[in-house]
Write a protein that holds these residues in place. Structure first.
Motif, mmCIF file in Angstrom:
data_model
loop_
_atom_site.group_PDB
_atom_site.id
_atom_site.type_symbol
_atom_site.label_atom_id
_atom_site.label_comp_id
_atom_site.label_asym_id
_atom_site.label_seq_id
_atom_site.Cartn_x
_atom_site.Cartn_y
_atom_site.Cartn_z
ATOM 1 N N LEU A 1 99.713 59.573 -34.606
ATOM 2 C CA LEU A 1 99.702 61.035 -34.641
ATOM 3 C C LEU A 1 98.595 61.610 -33.765
ATOM 4 C CD1 LEU A 1 100.463 61.796 -38.385
ATOM 5 C CD2 LEU A 1 101.934 62.187 -36.416
ATOM 6 N N CYS A 2 97.520 60.883 -33.616
ATOM 7 C CA CYS A 2 96.439 61.336 -32.738
ATOM 8 C C CYS A 2 96.808 61.188 -31.267
ATOM 9 C CB CYS A 2 95.160 60.556 -33.022
ATOM 10 S SG CYS A 2 94.419 60.944 -34.604
ATOM 11 N N TYR A 3 97.698 60.241 -30.946
ATOM 12 C CA TYR A 3 98.079 60.037 -29.559
ATOM 13 C C TYR A 3 98.919 61.182 -29.006
ATOM 14 C CZ TYR A 3 96.316 55.322 -28.964
ATOM 15 O OH TYR A 3 95.506 54.242 -28.821
ATOM 16 N N ILE A 4 99.645 61.884 -29.837
ATOM 17 C CA ILE A 4 100.493 62.974 -29.356
ATOM 18 C C ILE A 4 99.669 64.063 -28.668
ATOM 19 C CG2 ILE A 4 102.073 64.814 -30.089
ATOM 20 C CD1 ILE A 4 103.108 62.799 -32.209
ATOM 21 N N PRO A 5 98.595 64.593 -29.293
ATOM 22 C CA PRO A 5 97.798 65.578 -28.567
ATOM 23 C C PRO A 5 97.110 64.998 -27.337
ATOM 24 C CG PRO A 5 97.078 65.448 -30.869
ATOM 25 C CD PRO A 5 98.150 64.454 -30.670
ATOM 26 N N VAL A 6 96.747 63.706 -27.405
ATOM 27 C CA VAL A 6 96.101 63.078 -26.239
ATOM 28 C C VAL A 6 97.081 63.016 -25.075
ATOM 29 C CG1 VAL A 6 95.184 60.898 -25.373
ATOM 30 C CG2 VAL A 6 94.406 61.785 -27.561
ATOM 31 N N PHE B 1 89.328 61.809 -22.667
ATOM 32 C CA PHE B 1 90.592 61.732 -23.389
ATOM 33 C C PHE B 1 91.187 60.335 -23.402
ATOM 34 C CE2 PHE B 1 90.484 66.312 -22.342
ATOM 35 C CZ PHE B 1 90.356 66.746 -23.639
ATOM 36 N N TYR B 2 90.679 59.436 -22.582
ATOM 37 C CA TYR B 2 91.111 58.041 -22.670
ATOM 38 C C TYR B 2 90.212 57.229 -23.586
ATOM 39 C CZ TYR B 2 94.523 58.733 -19.008
ATOM 40 O OH TYR B 2 95.597 59.158 -18.300
ATOM 41 N N ILE B 3 88.989 57.650 -23.810
ATOM 42 C CA ILE B 3 88.077 56.929 -24.697
ATOM 43 C C ILE B 3 88.423 57.209 -26.168
ATOM 44 C CG2 ILE B 3 85.675 56.827 -25.461
ATOM 45 C CD1 ILE B 3 84.855 57.138 -22.563
ATOM 46 N N LEU B 4 88.815 58.424 -26.489
ATOM 47 C CA LEU B 4 89.126 58.780 -27.874
ATOM 48 C C LEU B 4 90.222 57.905 -28.497
ATOM 49 C CD1 LEU B 4 88.828 62.661 -27.777
ATOM 50 C CD2 LEU B 4 87.237 61.029 -28.783
ATOM 51 N N PRO B 5 91.338 57.628 -27.821
ATOM 52 C CA PRO B 5 92.344 56.748 -28.438
ATOM 53 C C PRO B 5 91.844 55.309 -28.624
ATOM 54 C CG PRO B 5 93.335 58.010 -26.680
ATOM 55 C CD PRO B 5 91.866 58.259 -26.614
ATOM 56 N N VAL B 6 91.000 54.845 -27.735
ATOM 57 C CA VAL B 6 90.458 53.491 -27.875
ATOM 58 C C VAL B 6 89.558 53.421 -29.107
ATOM 59 C CG1 VAL B 6 88.929 51.781 -26.812
ATOM 60 C CG2 VAL B 6 90.624 52.975 -25.426
ATOM 61 N N ILE B 7 88.733 54.438 -29.313
ATOM 62 C CA ILE B 7 87.867 54.474 -30.494
ATOM 63 C C ILE B 7 88.709 54.548 -31.766
ATOM 64 C CG2 ILE B 7 86.167 55.880 -31.717
ATOM 65 C CD1 ILE B 7 84.997 56.582 -28.962
ATOM 66 N N SER B 8 89.769 55.355 -31.770
ATOM 67 C CA SER B 8 90.616 55.448 -32.967
ATOM 68 C C SER B 8 91.362 54.141 -33.221
ATOM 69 C CB SER B 8 91.584 56.619 -32.859
ATOM 70 O OG SER B 8 92.508 56.402 -31.827
ATOM 71 N N ALA B 9 91.751 53.421 -32.175
ATOM 72 C CA ALA B 9 92.419 52.125 -32.361
ATOM 73 C C ALA B 9 91.451 51.095 -32.950
ATOM 74 C CB ALA B 9 92.984 51.633 -31.036
ATOM 75 N N LEU B 10 90.200 51.099 -32.503
ATOM 76 C CA LEU B 10 89.205 50.193 -33.081
ATOM 77 C C LEU B 10 88.953 50.534 -34.546
ATOM 78 C CD1 LEU B 10 86.637 49.890 -30.163
ATOM 79 C CD2 LEU B 10 88.201 48.133 -31.003
ATOM 80 N N PHE B 11 88.902 51.814 -34.844
ATOM 81 C CA PHE B 11 88.740 52.251 -36.230
ATOM 82 C C PHE B 11 89.910 51.773 -37.084
ATOM 83 C CE2 PHE B 11 89.464 55.444 -39.549
ATOM 84 C CZ PHE B 11 88.245 55.357 -40.214
#
Length: 163
Positions: free
Chosen positions: A33-38, A57-67
Protein backbone atom coordinates in the motif's frame (compact mmCIF):
# COMPACT_ATOMS: atom_id res chain seq x y z
CA UNK A 1 2.88 -23.31 34.44
CA UNK A 2 3.89 -22.07 37.86
CA UNK A 3 1.69 -19.67 39.73
CA UNK A 4 2.58 -16.01 39.14
CA UNK A 5 4.84 -16.76 36.18
CA UNK A 6 4.53 -14.67 33.00
CA UNK A 7 4.60 -16.89 29.94
CA UNK A 8 5.83 -15.52 26.67
CA UNK A 9 3.93 -16.36 23.54
CA UNK A 10 6.95 -18.44 22.44
CA UNK A 11 6.43 -20.79 25.35
CA UNK A 12 2.75 -21.18 24.54
CA UNK A 13 3.18 -21.86 20.83
CA UNK A 14 4.71 -24.93 19.32
CA UNK A 15 5.20 -23.26 15.97
CA UNK A 16 6.11 -19.56 16.40
CA UNK A 17 7.24 -19.40 12.77
CA UNK A 18 3.60 -19.32 11.66
CA UNK A 19 2.86 -16.25 13.77
CA UNK A 20 5.93 -14.47 12.41
CA UNK A 21 4.90 -15.48 8.88
CA UNK A 22 1.41 -14.06 9.48
CA UNK A 23 2.87 -10.75 10.68
CA UNK A 24 5.13 -10.68 7.59
CA UNK A 25 2.04 -11.01 5.39
CA UNK A 26 0.45 -8.11 7.29
CA UNK A 27 3.53 -5.92 6.83
CA UNK A 28 3.78 -6.98 3.19
CA UNK A 29 0.26 -5.65 2.62
CA UNK A 30 1.18 -2.38 4.34
CA UNK A 31 4.35 -2.11 2.26
CA UNK A 32 2.47 -2.70 -0.97
CA UNK A 33 0.00 0.00 0.00
CA UNK A 34 2.93 2.33 0.56
CA UNK A 35 4.30 1.58 -2.91
CA UNK A 36 1.23 3.02 -4.65
CA UNK A 37 1.94 6.65 -3.64
CA UNK A 38 5.65 6.09 -4.33
CA UNK A 39 4.86 4.97 -7.86
CA UNK A 40 2.61 7.99 -8.37
CA UNK A 41 5.36 10.29 -7.12
CA UNK A 42 7.84 8.53 -9.39
CA UNK A 43 5.56 9.29 -12.33
CA UNK A 44 5.35 12.97 -11.38
CA UNK A 45 9.10 13.20 -10.79
CA UNK A 46 9.85 11.85 -14.25
CA UNK A 47 7.01 13.76 -15.89
CA UNK A 48 7.92 17.15 -14.36
CA UNK A 49 11.69 16.56 -14.07
CA UNK A 50 11.98 16.71 -10.26
CA UNK A 51 15.24 14.75 -10.26
CA UNK A 52 16.48 16.11 -6.89
CA UNK A 53 13.59 14.26 -5.14
CA UNK A 54 14.20 11.00 -6.97
CA UNK A 55 16.66 9.49 -4.46
CA UNK A 56 14.39 10.16 -1.49
CA UNK A 57 11.44 8.37 -3.06
CA UNK A 58 13.53 5.30 -3.86
CA UNK A 59 15.01 5.05 -0.35
CA UNK A 60 11.62 5.07 1.42
CA UNK A 61 10.39 1.76 -0.11
CA UNK A 62 13.70 0.07 0.71
CA UNK A 63 13.42 1.17 4.35
CA UNK A 64 9.80 -0.06 4.53
CA UNK A 65 10.81 -3.43 3.00
CA UNK A 66 13.55 -3.85 5.62
CA UNK A 67 11.04 -2.98 8.32
CA UNK A 68 8.66 -5.59 6.90
CA UNK A 69 11.34 -8.28 7.20
CA UNK A 70 12.52 -7.63 10.76
CA UNK A 71 9.60 -6.04 12.63
CA UNK A 72 7.37 -9.16 12.95
CA UNK A 73 10.00 -11.21 14.74
CA UNK A 74 11.00 -8.37 17.05
CA UNK A 75 7.37 -7.66 17.90
CA UNK A 76 6.71 -11.36 18.47
CA UNK A 77 9.64 -11.72 20.87
CA UNK A 78 8.40 -8.84 23.04
CA UNK A 79 4.82 -10.00 23.56
CA UNK A 80 3.53 -12.01 26.51
CA UNK A 81 0.29 -12.78 28.30
CA UNK A 82 -0.73 -14.52 31.50
CA UNK A 83 -4.11 -15.79 32.59
CA UNK A 84 -4.20 -15.57 36.37
CA UNK A 85 -7.16 -16.94 38.37
CA UNK A 86 -8.45 -13.39 38.98
CA UNK A 87 -7.03 -11.37 36.07
CA UNK A 88 -5.67 -11.44 32.53
CA UNK A 89 -2.40 -9.62 31.97
CA UNK A 90 -0.81 -8.77 28.62
CA UNK A 91 2.54 -7.13 27.98
CA UNK A 92 3.71 -5.67 24.66
CA UNK A 93 6.49 -3.47 23.43
CA UNK A 94 10.21 -3.17 22.95
CA UNK A 95 10.78 0.42 24.01
CA UNK A 96 7.32 1.57 25.03
CA UNK A 97 6.10 -1.20 27.28
CA UNK A 98 2.34 -1.52 27.49
CA UNK A 99 0.94 -3.64 30.28
CA UNK A 100 -2.79 -4.29 30.40
CA UNK A 101 -4.51 -5.97 33.33
CA UNK A 102 -8.20 -6.89 33.21
CA UNK A 103 -10.00 -8.43 36.18
CA UNK A 104 -11.80 -11.69 35.40
CA UNK A 105 -15.02 -10.45 37.03
CA UNK A 106 -15.26 -7.60 34.47
CA UNK A 107 -15.13 -9.87 31.40
CA UNK A 108 -18.30 -9.85 29.33
CA UNK A 109 -17.35 -11.63 26.11
CA UNK A 110 -14.64 -13.92 24.69
CA UNK A 111 -14.26 -13.96 20.90
CA UNK A 112 -12.05 -16.18 18.74
CA UNK A 113 -11.34 -14.67 15.33
CA UNK A 114 -9.41 -15.73 12.24
CA UNK A 115 -8.65 -13.82 9.09
CA UNK A 116 -8.11 -15.55 5.75
CA UNK A 117 -4.31 -15.67 6.07
CA UNK A 118 -4.45 -16.67 9.75
CA UNK A 119 -6.87 -19.51 9.03
CA UNK A 120 -4.62 -20.78 6.25
CA UNK A 121 -1.72 -20.81 8.74
CA UNK A 122 -3.89 -22.42 11.43
CA UNK A 123 -3.77 -19.43 13.79
CA UNK A 124 -6.46 -17.59 15.72
CA UNK A 125 -6.73 -14.53 17.96
CA UNK A 126 -8.60 -14.50 21.25
CA UNK A 127 -10.25 -11.17 22.07
CA UNK A 128 -11.56 -10.54 25.57
CA UNK A 129 -14.15 -7.79 25.97
CA UNK A 130 -14.78 -6.29 29.36
CA UNK A 131 -16.70 -3.33 30.63
CA UNK A 132 -14.88 -0.44 29.01
CA UNK A 133 -11.89 -2.31 27.57
CA UNK A 134 -10.93 -4.88 24.99
CA UNK A 135 -7.81 -7.07 25.13
CA UNK A 136 -6.57 -8.99 22.11
CA UNK A 137 -4.28 -11.84 23.06
CA UNK A 138 -1.52 -12.58 20.53
CA UNK A 139 -2.07 -15.08 17.73
CA UNK A 140 -1.92 -18.71 18.84
CA UNK A 141 -2.81 -21.98 17.14
CA UNK A 142 -6.53 -22.54 16.64
CA UNK A 143 -6.58 -25.39 19.16
CA UNK A 144 -4.74 -23.27 21.73
CA UNK A 145 -7.21 -20.41 21.12
CA UNK A 146 -10.12 -22.75 21.86
CA UNK A 147 -8.39 -23.94 25.03
CA UNK A 148 -7.66 -20.37 26.17
CA UNK A 149 -11.26 -19.28 25.51
CA UNK A 150 -12.59 -22.23 27.53
CA UNK A 151 -10.13 -21.47 30.33
CA UNK A 152 -11.17 -17.81 30.48
CA UNK A 153 -14.87 -18.72 30.45
CA UNK A 154 -14.32 -21.24 33.26
CA UNK A 155 -12.50 -18.60 35.31
CA UNK A 156 -15.35 -16.14 34.73
CA UNK A 157 -17.87 -18.75 35.88
CA UNK A 158 -15.78 -19.47 39.00
CA UNK A 159 -15.55 -15.79 39.93
CA UNK A 160 -19.23 -15.06 39.27
CA UNK A 161 -20.18 -18.18 41.21
CA UNK A 162 -18.69 -16.62 44.36
CA UNK A 163 -20.51 -13.31 43.89
Amino acid sequence: MRRGEMLSIQQMLKEPERVIELKRYHYLCYTLLCYIPVLLLHYFIIRFNWSEWLLLFYILPVISALFMLFAPEIRYRHTAFYIHPVMIETMRGLYNHKRTVTPIDRIQDVIISQGPIASKLGLAKVTVKSSGDEIALPYVTAEEAERLARLIIERVKEVTHYV
